[in-house]
Design a protein around this motif. Sequence first.
Motif, short mmCIF file in Angstrom:
data_model
loop_
_atom_site.label_atom_id
_atom_site.label_comp_id
_atom_site.label_asym_id
_atom_site.label_seq_id
_atom_site.Cartn_x
_atom_site.Cartn_y
_atom_site.Cartn_z
N LEU A 185 26.11 77.24 48.54
CA LEU A 185 26.60 77.84 49.79
C LEU A 185 25.58 78.86 50.29
CD1 LEU A 185 30.26 78.46 48.59
CD2 LEU A 185 29.45 76.56 49.98
N PRO A 187 25.12 81.75 53.03
CA PRO A 187 25.81 82.58 54.04
C PRO A 187 25.18 82.49 55.42
CG PRO A 187 25.53 83.80 52.00
CD PRO A 187 24.73 82.54 51.85
N TYR A 190 26.63 80.27 58.16
CA TYR A 190 27.95 80.60 58.71
C TYR A 190 27.87 81.83 59.60
CZ TYR A 190 29.70 77.40 55.14
OH TYR A 190 29.95 76.29 54.37
N PRO A 194 33.70 83.32 57.66
CA PRO A 194 33.14 82.64 56.48
C PRO A 194 31.99 83.40 55.84
CG PRO A 194 33.56 81.06 58.23
CD PRO A 194 33.78 82.42 58.82
N ARG A 195 31.10 83.95 56.68
CA ARG A 195 29.98 84.71 56.11
C ARG A 195 30.50 85.97 55.42
NH1 ARG A 195 24.92 86.51 59.78
NH2 ARG A 195 24.73 84.25 59.91
N LEU A 198 31.76 85.11 51.92
CA LEU A 198 30.69 84.90 50.94
C LEU A 198 30.03 86.22 50.55
CD1 LEU A 198 29.05 81.65 52.39
CD2 LEU A 198 30.59 81.86 50.44
N TRP A 253 39.94 79.60 59.29
CA TRP A 253 39.31 78.37 58.81
C TRP A 253 39.92 77.13 59.44
CZ3 TRP A 253 40.62 73.87 56.23
CH2 TRP A 253 39.53 73.11 55.81
N LYS A 269 31.93 71.84 51.31
CA LYS A 269 31.48 73.21 51.08
C LYS A 269 32.27 74.21 51.92
CE LYS A 269 27.65 73.01 54.42
NZ LYS A 269 26.19 73.20 54.58
N ASP A 270 32.75 73.78 53.10
CA ASP A 270 33.54 74.67 53.93
C ASP A 270 34.91 74.94 53.31
OD1 ASP A 270 31.44 74.49 55.78
OD2 ASP A 270 32.31 72.68 56.65
N VAL A 273 34.45 77.61 50.68
CA VAL A 273 34.37 78.95 51.26
C VAL A 273 35.78 79.47 51.53
CG1 VAL A 273 33.60 80.31 53.24
CG2 VAL A 273 32.10 78.59 52.26
#
Length: 522
Positions: A185, A187, A190, A194-195, A198, A253, A269-270, A273
Amino acid sequence: MVLTGDKPVALRIKRNVLVGATVILITLALYLVIKSWNFRDSNENDKYGYNLASVPPTVITRSGAHRKYPSNFTSPMASPHDQFMHIDTGPIDNLQHTSEIRTIYQRLDVCLASANMTEYFRRDGYLEKAQENARHYLKVLRSIIPPPEGFSEAYKSPCWETDFRAITKERGQILSEIGGKSILLNPMEYSGSPRNVLETIRKTFRGRFASNVACLPKIFVAGFPKCGTTFLYCLVTKGLGLRQVQTEKEPHWWTNAGPRANPWKPAVKDVVVYLLNFVLGTLDNQAVTVDASVETILEWPRFYRGEPPVNYCLLPALIPIILPTSKYIVALRNPVSMLYSYFWFSCSQYGIKLSSEQKQRIPDVFHDRVVAKITAFNFCLRSESLEWCTVNITNSIKQFTPELPKCGRVWLGRGLYYVHIQRWLSVAPREKFHFVQMEEMSRETGKVAKKLWDFLDIIPGDLELHDVNGCQKNEQHAVGYHSDTRLQMRRDTAAILEEFYRPFNQWLADLIGDRKFLWENT
């Protein structure tokens, strides 16, 4: 046959080709201009691009009279299940959980029928795309998340046993392992929540995280903006008596569906997160995970920029399948007050500082924009359905003007609560939803809190009422009150909006079964 030396003929052909190409380009340019500004009018006196004189003022007071229903609908409150319309499901691509995808297709069918959008989806070819996106979404989720029977009974939240680990790599990247899958992942791919998730995980666990379970939200604080959702979120967490068990209050999300790239379909991967947002809840089997994204009920995922509303019914059809035991808390506020509060918020949200002169102009600018939006909306209702106009008109037409550039949004459609809630209740169980009026929550916090905890099956224990009152924001900030009378909404603006929203509030009160959402005494 044209000879090389025949210059007049060659020049004539060249000239005709250039003329033809010019005509084609001009025609194409005119088509694009008309398509982009299909509601603009040539009246230069109207700075919003609408000829307000072309629509009788009485239309503003008759907005509810234009509601259109398919011929097989007998009344606004007719059950969509009684008018079930078949959708060709097509191939399922050997999906393991075929029964789930067929159920989702059926719910898409019911939701679209109840929203009067079936004919639009068939006409514009959206049905196949909606089904394709639903298949993709389910495949991605099921690659990590088990069916409901796979959730652990030892946890209050929907959690399941799996190896869930994360370790920080170079450049802030996080290597995550879940269910035997290794996922890197980054950061920087994003933005927004989301960022933040992480970055919080990296800092909180100092580079390493390990758990034998993963969790999803048990509770959704699902709407609406500027309706006291932060206060409501505090009431929920106070009642739970637990520390915050998610790193981000509003991950968004489900509606954002992944990183803001093009295309931005959700990937495995999303999902990881999103799961990392609830890792703190995995440390306590009595923890209750909460997703307080206010747009969950209001919005829908868009898999690429500029995508038409093909996923309009995706979340109501999908989330109850993935999370059948989860509950939804919906905060509502008099739409007139909500709209004005959001108008102010849209400036501060982007850090725009207004001068004293600009602030004093806001009531007039707000009035003009409200009239322009209602005019465009009622013009749309002459030929389209309520839901279609809500989706395509009230949130899309030109927002800004020289009087107040870059801020001051009038999201007229966000106050049409009936439209958004009806979309969900057409397919999701009513008993999974609890509706809270912001004005009552502000006046009678203890009473609202007790009803809320009863709905969530929470026993607050030794929690004192003064602890709950600690959730209260500054009253003026919470209700959008301005002590300076020059900054308050004009009375004629309020009267126009009250008349506009009245029929929709009536439908909402009938749908929910509670007359307080008529806002007769607020």
